[in-house]
Design a protein around this motif. Structure first.
Motif, mmCIF file in Angstrom:
data_model
loop_
_atom_site.group_PDB
_atom_site.id
_atom_site.type_symbol
_atom_site.label_atom_id
_atom_site.label_comp_id
_atom_site.label_asym_id
_atom_site.label_seq_id
_atom_site.Cartn_x
_atom_site.Cartn_y
_atom_site.Cartn_z
ATOM 1 N N ALA A 55 -0.217 11.209 -10.135
ATOM 2 C CA ALA A 55 -1.121 12.362 -10.116
ATOM 3 C C ALA A 55 -0.366 13.661 -10.339
ATOM 4 C CB ALA A 55 -1.867 12.403 -8.782
ATOM 5 N N ALA A 56 0.830 13.770 -9.767
ATOM 6 C CA ALA A 56 1.619 14.988 -9.951
ATOM 7 C C ALA A 56 2.029 15.164 -11.406
ATOM 8 C CB ALA A 56 2.863 14.953 -9.061
ATOM 9 N N SER A 57 2.347 14.080 -12.084
ATOM 10 C CA SER A 57 2.729 14.205 -13.491
ATOM 11 C C SER A 57 1.520 14.527 -14.368
ATOM 12 C CB SER A 57 3.406 12.923 -13.977
ATOM 13 O OG SER A 57 2.496 11.850 -14.001
ATOM 14 N N LEU A 58 0.352 14.022 -14.001
ATOM 15 C CA LEU A 58 -0.841 14.324 -14.785
ATOM 16 C C LEU A 58 -1.300 15.760 -14.570
ATOM 17 C CD1 LEU A 58 -2.899 11.043 -14.304
ATOM 18 C CD2 LEU A 58 -1.693 11.800 -16.351
ATOM 19 N N VAL A 59 -1.257 16.241 -13.345
ATOM 20 C CA VAL A 59 -1.712 17.592 -13.039
ATOM 21 C C VAL A 59 -0.682 18.627 -13.493
ATOM 22 C CG1 VAL A 59 -2.273 19.175 -11.151
ATOM 23 C CG2 VAL A 59 -3.181 16.868 -11.143
ATOM 24 N N GLY A 60 0.593 18.326 -13.303
ATOM 25 C CA GLY A 60 1.638 19.279 -13.611
ATOM 26 C C GLY A 60 2.026 19.352 -15.070
ATOM 27 N N GLY A 61 1.524 18.448 -15.866
ATOM 28 C CA GLY A 61 1.851 18.475 -17.280
ATOM 29 C C GLY A 61 3.238 17.951 -17.596
ATOM 30 N N GLN A 62 3.857 17.267 -16.662
ATOM 31 C CA GLN A 62 5.183 16.699 -16.895
ATOM 32 C C GLN A 62 5.051 15.354 -17.602
ATOM 33 O OE1 GLN A 62 8.034 18.271 -16.102
ATOM 34 N NE2 GLN A 62 6.791 19.992 -15.428
ATOM 35 N N PHE A 92 0.819 -1.210 0.000
ATOM 36 C CA PHE A 92 0.000 0.000 0.000
ATOM 37 C C PHE A 92 0.855 1.262 0.000
ATOM 38 C CE2 PHE A 92 -3.685 -2.572 1.714
ATOM 39 C CZ PHE A 92 -4.419 -2.475 0.545
ATOM 40 N N ALA A 93 2.022 1.217 0.633
ATOM 41 C CA ALA A 93 2.926 2.374 0.584
ATOM 42 C C ALA A 93 3.409 2.607 -0.843
ATOM 43 C CB ALA A 93 4.104 2.152 1.524
ATOM 44 N N LEU A 94 3.749 1.542 -1.544
ATOM 45 C CA LEU A 94 4.159 1.663 -2.942
ATOM 46 C C LEU A 94 3.024 2.220 -3.798
ATOM 47 C CD1 LEU A 94 6.297 1.096 -5.136
ATOM 48 C CD2 LEU A 94 5.329 -1.195 -5.321
ATOM 49 N N PHE A 95 1.811 1.764 -3.531
ATOM 50 C CA PHE A 95 0.651 2.258 -4.259
ATOM 51 C C PHE A 95 0.468 3.757 -4.057
ATOM 52 C CE2 PHE A 95 -3.902 3.335 -3.648
ATOM 53 C CZ PHE A 95 -4.289 3.337 -4.979
ATOM 54 N N TRP A 96 0.545 4.223 -2.812
ATOM 55 C CA TRP A 96 0.297 5.645 -2.548
ATOM 56 C C TRP A 96 1.424 6.533 -3.072
ATOM 57 C CZ3 TRP A 96 -4.210 7.495 -1.890
ATOM 58 C CH2 TRP A 96 -5.195 6.741 -1.293
ATOM 59 N N VAL A 97 2.659 6.094 -2.935
ATOM 60 C CA VAL A 97 3.782 6.907 -3.414
ATOM 61 C C VAL A 97 3.768 6.977 -4.938
ATOM 62 C CG1 VAL A 97 6.297 7.017 -3.575
ATOM 63 C CG2 VAL A 97 5.212 6.550 -1.382
ATOM 64 N N ALA A 98 3.584 5.838 -5.594
ATOM 65 C CA ALA A 98 3.530 5.846 -7.061
ATOM 66 C C ALA A 98 2.298 6.600 -7.550
ATOM 67 C CB ALA A 98 3.518 4.412 -7.592
ATOM 68 N N PHE A 125 4.046 0.544 -11.083
ATOM 69 C CA PHE A 125 4.253 0.449 -9.637
ATOM 70 C C PHE A 125 2.968 0.692 -8.868
ATOM 71 C CE2 PHE A 125 9.014 1.619 -9.978
ATOM 72 C CZ PHE A 125 9.335 0.283 -10.141
ATOM 73 N N CYS A 126 2.144 1.600 -9.358
ATOM 74 C CA CYS A 126 0.881 1.902 -8.696
ATOM 75 C C CYS A 126 -0.029 0.670 -8.721
ATOM 76 C CB CYS A 126 0.219 3.095 -9.377
ATOM 77 S SG CYS A 126 -1.196 3.743 -8.500
ATOM 78 N N ALA A 127 -0.161 0.051 -9.866
ATOM 79 C CA ALA A 127 -1.002 -1.142 -9.987
ATOM 80 C C ALA A 127 -0.421 -2.323 -9.212
ATOM 81 C CB ALA A 127 -1.173 -1.508 -11.454
#
Length: 81
Positions: A47-54, A36-42, A63-65
């Motif tokens: 989310a940061a890459s999707l929101v930030g446009g990176q 679950f830690a890997l899920f939340w960090v990934a 890793f999230c899955a």
């Protein structure tokens, strides 16, 4: 709900005293926490890459899955008695 209902003492025998807390169960609890830690960090990086446009690296969704699958599988193993 009355305050007396919330402040009841612990009734019964805990798992470790009954012998239900085995080494395998503890190991699966640690695996669940790591998953679950890997899920939340990934997920945070995803989310940061999707929101930030990176640009998004391929490993973040993987890793999230994988973290979610590992956490859910470990949770099932911990709760199985």
């Amino acid at each position: 709900m009355a305050l007396d209902d919330l402040q009841q003492p612990n009734i019964g025998t805990p798992d470790f005293a009954r012998g239900a807390s085995t080494a395998m169960r503890k190991t699966w609890a640690i695996v669940t926490t790591i998953g679950f830690a890997l899920f939340w960090v990934a997920g945070l990086f995803l989310a940061a890459s999707l929101v930030g446009g990176q640009p998004m690296h391929w490993s973040m969704p993987v890793f999230c899955a994988a973290g979610l699958a590992l956490g859910l599988y470990g949770r099932r193993k911990v709760e199985a008695r």
